[in-house]
Design a protein around this motif. Structure first.
Motif, PDB file in Angstrom:
ATOM      1  N   ALA A  75       0.826  -1.207   0.000  1.00  0.00           N
ATOM      2  CA  ALA A  75       0.000   0.000   0.000  1.00  0.00           C
ATOM      3  C   ALA A  75       0.863   1.261   0.000  1.00  0.00           C
ATOM      4  CB  ALA A  75      -0.933  -0.003   1.204  1.00  0.00           C
ATOM      5  N   VAL A  76       1.934   1.251   0.769  1.00  0.00           N
ATOM      6  CA  VAL A  76       2.809   2.431   0.813  1.00  0.00           C
ATOM      7  C   VAL A  76       3.436   2.684  -0.558  1.00  0.00           C
ATOM      8  CG1 VAL A  76       5.003   3.265   1.746  1.00  0.00           C
ATOM      9  CG2 VAL A  76       3.260   2.384   3.285  1.00  0.00           C
ATOM     10  N   LEU A  77       3.886   1.617  -1.217  1.00  0.00           N
ATOM     11  CA  LEU A  77       4.484   1.785  -2.542  1.00  0.00           C
ATOM     12  C   LEU A  77       3.469   2.307  -3.556  1.00  0.00           C
ATOM     13  CD1 LEU A  77       6.737  -1.396  -2.725  1.00  0.00           C
ATOM     14  CD2 LEU A  77       7.463   0.959  -2.427  1.00  0.00           C
ATOM     15  N   ILE A  78       2.259   1.768  -3.522  1.00  0.00           N
ATOM     16  CA  ILE A  78       1.222   2.198  -4.472  1.00  0.00           C
ATOM     17  C   ILE A  78       0.833   3.651  -4.214  1.00  0.00           C
ATOM     18  CG2 ILE A  78      -1.189   1.836  -5.137  1.00  0.00           C
ATOM     19  CD1 ILE A  78      -0.672  -1.170  -4.799  1.00  0.00           C
ATOM     20  N   VAL A  79       0.706   4.026  -2.936  1.00  0.00           N
ATOM     21  CA  VAL A  79       0.366   5.419  -2.614  1.00  0.00           C
ATOM     22  C   VAL A  79       1.477   6.358  -3.057  1.00  0.00           C
ATOM     23  CG1 VAL A  79       0.001   7.007  -0.684  1.00  0.00           C
ATOM     24  CG2 VAL A  79      -1.249   4.860  -0.763  1.00  0.00           C
ATOM     25  N   ALA A  80       2.745   5.938  -2.885  1.00  0.00           N
ATOM     26  CA  ALA A  80       3.868   6.778  -3.316  1.00  0.00           C
ATOM     27  C   ALA A  80       3.844   6.987  -4.826  1.00  0.00           C
ATOM     28  CB  ALA A  80       5.184   6.149  -2.886  1.00  0.00           C
ATOM     29  N   VAL A  81       3.595   5.928  -5.577  1.00  0.00           N
ATOM     30  CA  VAL A  81       3.514   6.050  -7.046  1.00  0.00           C
ATOM     31  C   VAL A  81       2.350   6.943  -7.436  1.00  0.00           C
ATOM     32  CG1 VAL A  81       3.026   4.743  -9.162  1.00  0.00           C
ATOM     33  CG2 VAL A  81       4.706   3.891  -7.532  1.00  0.00           C
ATOM     34  N   THR A  82       1.238   6.822  -6.724  1.00  0.00           N
ATOM     35  CA  THR A  82       0.063   7.642  -7.019  1.00  0.00           C
ATOM     36  C   THR A  82       0.366   9.121  -6.788  1.00  0.00           C
ATOM     37  OG1 THR A  82      -1.388   5.824  -6.416  1.00  0.00           O
ATOM     38  CG2 THR A  82      -2.365   8.011  -6.433  1.00  0.00           C
ATOM     39  N   LEU A  83       1.065   9.420  -5.702  1.00  0.00           N
ATOM     40  CA  LEU A  83       1.407  10.818  -5.430  1.00  0.00           C
ATOM     41  C   LEU A  83       2.355  11.380  -6.483  1.00  0.00           C
ATOM     42  CD1 LEU A  83       1.802  10.723  -1.547  1.00  0.00           C
ATOM     43  CD2 LEU A  83      -0.008  11.809  -2.870  1.00  0.00           C
ATOM     44  N   VAL A  84       3.293  10.570  -6.929  1.00  0.00           N
ATOM     45  CA  VAL A  84       4.201  11.019  -7.988  1.00  0.00           C
ATOM     46  C   VAL A  84       3.422  11.265  -9.275  1.00  0.00           C
ATOM     47  CG1 VAL A  84       6.120  10.294  -9.458  1.00  0.00           C
ATOM     48  CG2 VAL A  84       6.263   9.988  -6.992  1.00  0.00           C
ATOM     49  N   GLN A  85       2.490  10.372  -9.590  1.00  0.00           N
ATOM     50  CA  GLN A  85       1.675  10.552 -10.802  1.00  0.00           C
ATOM     51  C   GLN A  85       0.822  11.809 -10.702  1.00  0.00           C
ATOM     52  OE1 GLN A  85      -0.529   6.908 -11.330  1.00  0.00           O
ATOM     53  NE2 GLN A  85       0.734   6.364 -13.092  1.00  0.00           N
ATOM     54  N   ALA A  89       1.050  14.931 -13.157  1.00  0.00           N
ATOM     55  CA  ALA A  89      -0.136  15.400 -13.891  1.00  0.00           C
ATOM     56  C   ALA A  89      -0.349  16.890 -13.659  1.00  0.00           C
ATOM     57  CB  ALA A  89      -1.362  14.612 -13.451  1.00  0.00           C
ATOM     58  N   PHE A  90      -0.166  17.335 -12.421  1.00  0.00           N
ATOM     59  CA  PHE A  90      -0.337  18.752 -12.112  1.00  0.00           C
ATOM     60  C   PHE A  90       0.699  19.604 -12.853  1.00  0.00           C
ATOM     61  CE2 PHE A  90       0.891  22.370  -9.420  1.00  0.00           C
ATOM     62  CZ  PHE A  90      -0.299  23.075  -9.439  1.00  0.00           C
ATOM     63  N   LEU A  91       1.960  19.167 -12.812  1.00  0.00           N
ATOM     64  CA  LEU A  91       3.019  19.936 -13.480  1.00  0.00           C
ATOM     65  C   LEU A  91       2.826  19.943 -14.999  1.00  0.00           C
ATOM     66  CD1 LEU A  91       6.125  18.875 -11.368  1.00  0.00           C
ATOM     67  CD2 LEU A  91       4.888  21.042 -11.302  1.00  0.00           C
ATOM     68  N   CYS A  92       2.396  18.798 -15.558  1.00  0.00           N
ATOM     69  CA  CYS A  92       2.122  18.750 -17.014  1.00  0.00           C
ATOM     70  C   CYS A  92       0.968  19.682 -17.375  1.00  0.00           C
ATOM     71  CB  CYS A  92       1.809  17.332 -17.452  1.00  0.00           C
ATOM     72  SG  CYS A  92       3.256  16.276 -17.512  1.00  0.00           S
ATOM     73  N   THR A  93      -0.043  19.752 -16.502  1.00  0.00           N
ATOM     74  CA  THR A  93      -1.179  20.647 -16.746  1.00  0.00           C
ATOM     75  C   THR A  93      -0.718  22.101 -16.702  1.00  0.00           C
ATOM     76  OG1 THR A  93      -2.657  19.031 -15.745  1.00  0.00           O
ATOM     77  CG2 THR A  93      -3.503  21.259 -15.982  1.00  0.00           C
ATOM     78  N   MET A  94       0.097  22.437 -15.742  1.00  0.00           N
ATOM     79  CA  MET A  94       0.594  23.810 -15.625  1.00  0.00           C
ATOM     80  C   MET A  94       1.481  24.187 -16.821  1.00  0.00           C
ATOM     81  SD  MET A  94      -0.428  25.439 -12.992  1.00  0.00           S
ATOM     82  CE  MET A  94      -2.022  24.745 -12.775  1.00  0.00           C
ATOM     83  N   ALA A  95       2.228  23.216 -17.337  1.00  0.00           N
ATOM     84  CA  ALA A  95       3.113  23.497 -18.471  1.00  0.00           C
ATOM     85  C   ALA A  95       2.374  23.465 -19.801  1.00  0.00           C
ATOM     86  CB  ALA A  95       4.257  22.478 -18.491  1.00  0.00           C
ATOM     87  N   SER A 107      -3.647   9.046 -13.062  1.00  0.00           N
ATOM     88  CA  SER A 107      -3.617   9.341 -11.618  1.00  0.00           C
ATOM     89  C   SER A 107      -4.979   9.087 -10.978  1.00  0.00           C
ATOM     90  CB  SER A 107      -3.138  10.764 -11.353  1.00  0.00           C
ATOM     91  OG  SER A 107      -4.004  11.697 -11.937  1.00  0.00           O
ATOM     92  N   ILE A 108      -6.055   9.260 -11.731  1.00  0.00           N
ATOM     93  CA  ILE A 108      -7.384   8.906 -11.206  1.00  0.00           C
ATOM     94  C   ILE A 108      -7.473   7.401 -10.988  1.00  0.00           C
ATOM     95  CG2 ILE A 108      -9.842   8.785 -11.794  1.00  0.00           C
ATOM     96  CD1 ILE A 108      -9.488  11.536 -13.143  1.00  0.00           C
ATOM     97  N   ALA A 109      -6.998   6.635 -11.985  1.00  0.00           N
ATOM     98  CA  ALA A 109      -6.999   5.174 -11.837  1.00  0.00           C
ATOM     99  C   ALA A 109      -6.100   4.751 -10.672  1.00  0.00           C
ATOM    100  CB  ALA A 109      -6.536   4.520 -13.136  1.00  0.00           C
ATOM    101  N   SER A 110      -4.960   5.408 -10.535  1.00  0.00           N
ATOM    102  CA  SER A 110      -4.045   5.068  -9.433  1.00  0.00           C
ATOM    103  C   SER A 110      -4.654   5.395  -8.078  1.00  0.00           C
ATOM    104  CB  SER A 110      -2.729   5.825  -9.592  1.00  0.00           C
ATOM    105  OG  SER A 110      -1.981   5.278 -10.632  1.00  0.00           O
ATOM    106  N   THR A 111      -5.456   6.452  -8.023  1.00  0.00           N
ATOM    107  CA  THR A 111      -6.116   6.798  -6.761  1.00  0.00           C
ATOM    108  C   THR A 111      -7.081   5.695  -6.343  1.00  0.00           C
ATOM    109  OG1 THR A 111      -5.937   9.137  -7.308  1.00  0.00           O
ATOM    110  CG2 THR A 111      -7.510   8.546  -5.604  1.00  0.00           C
TER     111      THR A 111
END
Length: 174
Positions: A75-85, A89-95, A107-111
């Motif tokens: 669970a910790v690994l999956i949550v960490a990957v989700t936060l990175v995604q 996604a946020f940085l790609c949206t801003m750029a 990132s929605i699927a990862s959540t």
């Protein structure tokens, strides 16, 4: 030899040799043949133990059972990957990158997967407790039932003995 120790310029070998020579002066328990006397003092109320490098202390909490720990690590690994995604996604949206839309979808699927993984830890813990027993709390109803069963067994025990033998037997009278 003493001046460079006082100045702090002595190498480790010279400092140890100096401590070994001054052993009894630094520590009254020091005997020739012991390891060099420690340069720092033991904390208040404690004494240096020269036989052990470290001392094992009992853990404050019990270790998690293996299946629960495995689920928690997953669970910790999956949550960490989700936060990175999500951050990507946020940085790609801003750029204004073309990668923003696919990253938001992933990132929605990862959540959803991360939520499932955290629930898996909780369910695994509950299943493990149910299969391997739970620590009985003082107000537990199971403890009260066990007391009642023990009391009933104790009361039934003398009656069974009297029925079986009719009382104590003596060796001289068969």
């Amino acid at each position: 030899m003493g001046s460079d120790v006082v100045k702090g310029t002595a190498g480790p070998g010279r400092a140890l040799a100096r401590e070994a020579a001054d052993g009894p002066a630094q520590d009254p328990r020091w005997r020739p043949g012991d390891a060099p006397a420690p340069s720092r003092r033991a904390p208040e109320g404690r004494q240096w133990d020269r036989t052990q490098l470290w001392k094992d202390e009992p853990a404050r909490k019990r270790r998690l059972p293996d299946p629960v720990r495995t689920a928690a690590v997953r669970a910790v690994l999956i949550v960490a990957v989700t936060l990175v995604q999500a951050m990507t996604a946020f940085l790609c949206t801003m750029a204004g990158s073309w990668l923003a839309f696919p990253m938001v979808l992933s990132s929605i699927a990862s959540t959803v997967v991360a939520t499932w993984a955290v629930l898996d830890v909780w369910v695994t813990r509950q299943v493990w407790n149910q299969r391997h027993g739970v620590v009985s709390a003082p107000s537990s109803s199971a403890r009260q039932r066990r007391r009642e069963r023990r009391r009933a067994r104790r009361e039934a025990r003398p009656a069974r003995i009297r029925e079986a033998g009719g009382g104590p037997r003596r060796l001289s009278h068969p």
